[in-house]
Write a protein that holds these residues in place. Structure first.
Motif: not given
Length: 208
Positions: A55, A57, A67, A69, A71
């Motif tokens: 989480n 970025k 972005q 990332s 999660n």
């Protein structure tokens, strides 16, 4: 001026480090966010990796348009809603994939789009090759629910082929008609109906 630290320099000792020149870190480097411990990212010297926590970025652009990332379940590449333009993947300077924001996805060959998604499906420019090795021909399968129809190109030799039309009628998918390599239109069931889907003779024409 040179500052040498042989132990650990913590935020309690120094709240701000400003380097006009080059700052060199020769071991692990930790980036702490709002949580306890390493909650954002860290440089792992032993693994030679820059590691980002779930989480967190990695953002690019003045407005954080791009972005990257993870999660915890999925890996995400995001061209955010407020970003301008499209998300593009280039290879050798030529566009390979273009993702238009909330729109089409275009797949290109040497910068020229060959497959584009639309609101109803996809468009191909100009040739779609459904390849299969000998004995396992390429096929176009049309399916509604569990019912299947197929169009198949079969090989007689590397210079000769048949085009088969197959449908399903409770007995599996069977060849209902074909165009052979001699140019003949062949109906294996020996019945052709015009105006009827249940001919009783070799050729039945119903005027309606």
């Amino acid at each position: 001026t040179t500052l040498n630290v042989s132990g650990v320099l913590t935020y309690e000792d120094v709240t701000n480090i400003e380097s006009v020149g080059v700052a060199t870190f020769k071991d692990d480097v930790e980036f702490h966010g709002t949580g306890a411990g390493i909650s954002s990212a860290f440089w792992d010297k032993s693994a030679n990796e820059f590691k980002f926590k779930d989480n967190i970025k990695l953002s690019f652009g003045d407005s954080r348009d791009l972005q990257l990332s993870h999660n915890g379940n999925d890996s995400l590449i995001s061209h955010i809603g407020s970003a301008t333009g499209a998300l593009k993947i280039l290879s050798g300077g030529a566009q390979s994939i273009e993702c238009i924001k909330a729109g089409a996805v275009n797949i290109a060959h040497n910068g020229t789009t060959k497959l584009a998604t639309t609101s109803t499906g996809a468009q191909i420019d100009t040739i779609l090759i459904l390849y299969g090795a000998a004995g396992n021909p390429g096929r176009l399968r049309l399916q509604e629910g569990g019912a299947i129809s197929e169009i198949i190109g079969t090989r007689n030799s590397d210079a000769n082929s048949d085009l088969q039309f197959k449908t399903e009628r409770g007995d599996g998918t069977q060849v209902r008609a074909k165009i052979n390599y001699s140019g003949d239109f062949v109906v294996p069931g020996n019945k052709v109906g015009i105006g009827t889907d249940n001919p009783s003779t070799g050729l039945q024409v119903d005027a309606g």
